[in-house]
Write a protein that holds these residues in place. Sequence first.
Motif, PDB file in Angstrom:
ATOM      1  N   TYR A  41     -27.828  39.496 101.898  1.00  0.00           N
ATOM      2  CA  TYR A  41     -28.908  39.959 102.781  1.00  0.00           C
ATOM      3  C   TYR A  41     -28.950  41.494 102.851  1.00  0.00           C
ATOM      4  O   TYR A  41     -30.001  42.099 102.994  1.00  0.00           O
ATOM      5  N   TRP A  42     -27.761  42.106 102.756  1.00  0.00           N
ATOM      6  CA  TRP A  42     -27.671  43.559 102.949  1.00  0.00           C
ATOM      7  C   TRP A  42     -27.612  44.339 101.635  1.00  0.00           C
ATOM      8  O   TRP A  42     -27.392  45.550 101.626  1.00  0.00           O
ATOM      9  N   ASN A  77     -22.455  55.752 100.747  1.00  0.00           N
ATOM     10  CA  ASN A  77     -22.287  54.740 101.786  1.00  0.00           C
ATOM     11  C   ASN A  77     -21.142  55.151 102.699  1.00  0.00           C
ATOM     12  O   ASN A  77     -20.101  55.598 102.213  1.00  0.00           O
ATOM     13  N   THR A  78     -21.345  55.013 104.012  1.00  0.00           N
ATOM     14  CA  THR A  78     -20.261  55.370 104.941  1.00  0.00           C
ATOM     15  C   THR A  78     -19.970  54.215 105.908  1.00  0.00           C
ATOM     16  O   THR A  78     -19.443  54.419 106.986  1.00  0.00           O
ATOM     17  N   SER A  79     -20.298  52.997 105.501  1.00  0.00           N
ATOM     18  CA  SER A  79     -20.079  51.852 106.393  1.00  0.00           C
ATOM     19  C   SER A  79     -18.606  51.666 106.738  1.00  0.00           C
ATOM     20  O   SER A  79     -18.253  51.301 107.854  1.00  0.00           O
ATOM     21  N   ALA A 110     -13.452  50.623  98.566  1.00  0.00           N
ATOM     22  CA  ALA A 110     -13.399  49.284  99.157  1.00  0.00           C
ATOM     23  C   ALA A 110     -12.477  48.378  98.350  1.00  0.00           C
ATOM     24  O   ALA A 110     -11.735  47.566  98.915  1.00  0.00           O
ATOM     25  N   ALA A 111     -12.496  48.531  97.018  1.00  0.00           N
ATOM     26  CA  ALA A 111     -11.689  47.641  96.165  1.00  0.00           C
ATOM     27  C   ALA A 111     -10.194  47.795  96.456  1.00  0.00           C
ATOM     28  O   ALA A 111      -9.453  46.819  96.431  1.00  0.00           O
ATOM     29  N   ILE A 112      -9.757  49.014  96.732  1.00  0.00           N
ATOM     30  CA  ILE A 112      -8.321  49.204  97.001  1.00  0.00           C
ATOM     31  C   ILE A 112      -8.018  49.207  98.496  1.00  0.00           C
ATOM     32  O   ILE A 112      -6.860  49.301  98.901  1.00  0.00           O
ATOM     33  N   GLY A 113      -9.083  49.131  99.300  1.00  0.00           N
ATOM     34  CA  GLY A 113      -8.884  48.954 100.744  1.00  0.00           C
ATOM     35  C   GLY A 113      -8.556  50.220 101.513  1.00  0.00           C
ATOM     36  O   GLY A 113      -7.988  50.147 102.597  1.00  0.00           O
ATOM     37  N   VAL A 114      -8.911  51.422 100.987  1.00  0.00           N
ATOM     38  CA  VAL A 114      -8.718  52.631 101.808  1.00  0.00           C
ATOM     39  C   VAL A 114      -9.975  52.830 102.670  1.00  0.00           C
ATOM     40  O   VAL A 114     -11.075  52.471 102.255  1.00  0.00           O
ATOM     41  N   PRO A 115      -9.797  53.383 103.887  1.00  0.00           N
ATOM     42  CA  PRO A 115     -10.901  53.361 104.864  1.00  0.00           C
ATOM     43  C   PRO A 115     -11.920  54.482 104.674  1.00  0.00           C
ATOM     44  O   PRO A 115     -12.165  55.281 105.568  1.00  0.00           O
ATOM     45  N   PHE A 116     -12.498  54.548 103.482  1.00  0.00           N
ATOM     46  CA  PHE A 116     -13.497  55.564 103.162  1.00  0.00           C
ATOM     47  C   PHE A 116     -14.760  54.915 102.631  1.00  0.00           C
ATOM     48  O   PHE A 116     -14.710  53.821 102.044  1.00  0.00           O
ATOM     49  N   ARG A 408     -14.549  43.716  85.922  1.00  0.00           N
ATOM     50  CA  ARG A 408     -15.487  44.637  86.584  1.00  0.00           C
ATOM     51  C   ARG A 408     -16.306  43.898  87.647  1.00  0.00           C
ATOM     52  O   ARG A 408     -16.403  44.349  88.789  1.00  0.00           O
ATOM     53  N   THR A 409     -16.845  42.746  87.241  1.00  0.00           N
ATOM     54  CA  THR A 409     -17.646  42.007  88.231  1.00  0.00           C
ATOM     55  C   THR A 409     -16.761  41.543  89.378  1.00  0.00           C
ATOM     56  O   THR A 409     -17.169  41.589  90.546  1.00  0.00           O
ATOM     57  N   ALA A 410     -15.519  41.154  89.079  1.00  0.00           N
ATOM     58  CA  ALA A 410     -14.597  40.732  90.142  1.00  0.00           C
ATOM     59  C   ALA A 410     -14.329  41.889  91.111  1.00  0.00           C
ATOM     60  O   ALA A 410     -14.281  41.694  92.336  1.00  0.00           O
ATOM     61  N   THR A 411     -14.169  43.089  90.571  1.00  0.00           N
ATOM     62  CA  THR A 411     -13.924  44.245  91.447  1.00  0.00           C
ATOM     63  C   THR A 411     -15.143  44.482  92.333  1.00  0.00           C
ATOM     64  O   THR A 411     -15.020  44.746  93.538  1.00  0.00           O
ATOM     65  N   PHE A 412     -16.329  44.370  91.740  1.00  0.00           N
ATOM     66  CA  PHE A 412     -17.554  44.542  92.528  1.00  0.00           C
ATOM     67  C   PHE A 412     -17.687  43.441  93.587  1.00  0.00           C
ATOM     68  O   PHE A 412     -18.147  43.709  94.690  1.00  0.00           O
ATOM     69  N   ILE A 413     -17.271  42.211  93.242  1.00  0.00           N
ATOM     70  CA  ILE A 413     -17.358  41.127  94.241  1.00  0.00           C
ATOM     71  C   ILE A 413     -16.480  41.459  95.443  1.00  0.00           C
ATOM     72  O   ILE A 413     -16.927  41.448  96.596  1.00  0.00           O
ATOM     73  N   VAL A 414     -15.216  41.800  95.169  1.00  0.00           N
ATOM     74  CA  VAL A 414     -14.268  42.081  96.257  1.00  0.00           C
ATOM     75  C   VAL A 414     -14.779  43.273  97.078  1.00  0.00           C
ATOM     76  O   VAL A 414     -14.825  43.238  98.320  1.00  0.00           O
ATOM     77  N   ALA A 415     -15.180  44.351  96.382  1.00  0.00           N
ATOM     78  CA  ALA A 415     -15.545  45.596  97.067  1.00  0.00           C
ATOM     79  C   ALA A 415     -16.864  45.460  97.825  1.00  0.00           C
ATOM     80  O   ALA A 415     -16.956  45.837  98.995  1.00  0.00           O
ATOM     81  N   CYS A 416     -17.887  44.923  97.154  1.00  0.00           N
ATOM     82  CA  CYS A 416     -19.206  44.866  97.795  1.00  0.00           C
ATOM     83  C   CYS A 416     -19.163  43.950  99.017  1.00  0.00           C
ATOM     84  O   CYS A 416     -19.821  44.215 100.032  1.00  0.00           O
ATOM     85  N   LYS A 417     -18.371  42.876  98.945  1.00  0.00           N
ATOM     86  CA  LYS A 417     -18.249  42.014 100.130  1.00  0.00           C
ATOM     87  C   LYS A 417     -17.652  42.800 101.299  1.00  0.00           C
ATOM     88  O   LYS A 417     -18.088  42.659 102.442  1.00  0.00           O
ATOM     89  N   ARG A 418     -16.646  43.634 101.005  1.00  0.00           N
ATOM     90  CA  ARG A 418     -16.020  44.413 102.085  1.00  0.00           C
ATOM     91  C   ARG A 418     -17.017  45.425 102.673  1.00  0.00           C
ATOM     92  O   ARG A 418     -17.093  45.596 103.891  1.00  0.00           O
ATOM     93  N   VAL A 419     -17.759  46.083 101.801  1.00  0.00           N
ATOM     94  CA  VAL A 419     -18.716  47.098 102.271  1.00  0.00           C
ATOM     95  C   VAL A 419     -19.812  46.427 103.099  1.00  0.00           C
ATOM     96  O   VAL A 419     -20.163  46.887 104.191  1.00  0.00           O
ATOM     97  N   LEU A 420     -20.326  45.315 102.578  1.00  0.00           N
ATOM     98  CA  LEU A 420     -21.464  44.679 103.257  1.00  0.00           C
ATOM     99  C   LEU A 420     -21.026  43.944 104.523  1.00  0.00           C
ATOM    100  O   LEU A 420     -21.803  43.836 105.482  1.00  0.00           O
TER     101      LEU A 420
END
Length: 430
Positions: A41-42, A77-79, A110-116, A408-420
């Motif tokens: 959605y986002w 992005n600064t979410s 987001a992929a490595i989980g640092v708060p930026f 690559r797609t797996a990294t985007f899945i993990v990261a984009c889910k965290r951002v969104l």
Amino acid sequence: MIPHETQHAIPSYLSKDHIGAWGIFLQQVERVTPYLGELGYWVESLKRPKRILIVDVPIKMDNGTVVHYEGYRVQHNTSRGPGKGGVRFHQDVTLSEVMALSAWMTVKNAAIGVPFGGAKGGVRCDPRDLSMAELERVTRRYTSEIGFIIGPDKDIPAPDVNTNERIMAWMMDTYSVNQGRTSTGVVTGKPVSLGGSLGRHDATGRGVFVVGRAAAEKLNLAIRGARVCVQGFGNVGTSVARCFHNAGARITTVQDVSGTIHNDRGLDIDALVGLQASGEPITALREAETIENDNFWDVPSEFLIPAALEQQITERNAGRIQTRILLEGANGPTTPEADDILNDRGVLVVPDVLANAGGVTVSYFEWVQDFSSFFWSEEEINRRLDGIMADAFATIWETSRREKVSLRTATFIVACKRVLEARQLRGLYP
Ligand code: NAD
């Protein structure tokens, strides 16, 4: 079908037809969208940077003339936290490139989980044409121009291509003078004597090695004796070559802007670093043959490490590459078309947004240390870095197997889910 966040037309400079790195990023987002579930959605918020700043950087040259350079700072992005990403000085840098680099920082953090969140900057200049005094003026004027959108809790620049700890010290000083107080946390990658972190200099290359080793374990590939080709022998290329060399691998081929050298028995990395320190080209190395630059892509290896610039591996050369693991030290070195060719040919591609995240990981440590004015030992930093990189690789590997997608797609899945997810939890203002 999940409704999109907004139905507004995309501004022309953001469309996927836009040539360049930003177009590649948009294609990558399209590939990940089917895996985002309700968070899709986002997804539109990933397709447009939050803030773009273009600045004029006028400089008085040593000969008295005034030259104007174009500078950028993009906060994609600064979410999940303040913007974070390097500053590049290069004659070919474009807004499209900086936008893509800022977006890849969003994904990487987001992929490595640092708060930026993700950000990036650049100045369209060739530092080789500038004296040290001119370089300092470019740096200070650029920093001053972007000063109102950066800060330790807003957006924290760092080194990238052609910028280094010397330049970070000038940036920190300029920002601090304008603020009227010393603010070490405004940039990372500073000299250690100015609030920089031990281990930052080699962190990106070390991180590339850690994920490379983890990937090799999955393929039952030994590092000892493995052949490694490295494109780019700057900050990242040098550090990663040294890590592989120390682990018993053979660095058979190195390419930089001055040429390409090869030795099947392995190049003498210490001698190569020594040559660079004395200002000589890598092609001056004894016990190495010089080969055509384009032949770099034909050299058989177990690890191929692009650590220079974007879009080096394309449809044109992907079919020729003979390696087991492509470790992306550089940002955006592989186009989506080349990615598909490599995947079809069974080359394991460890993507930039995972492989080169070691630099920003130790930048995060530097930022934390600056806030507390309490500094850690190098052993502590390297131990934490290795842990974060290995954990991120394990999560992304597991996602790629579960979803049957590339790393690559797996990294985007993990990261984009965290951002969104952060986007959704914060909600939309007003
Ligand atoms: P650097 O300026 O220290 O080194 C760049 C190297 O690339 C140099 O050896 C240069 O000679 C070589 N090079 C430039 N143009 C080339 C060409 N056309 N062909 C072959 N070689 C060429 O830069 P760096 O900091 O090592 O960054 C390299 C890459 O890694 C960039 O894509 C950067 O965005 C990425 N990266 C850097 C860091 C970091 O911490 N420095 C972190 C993450 C990603």
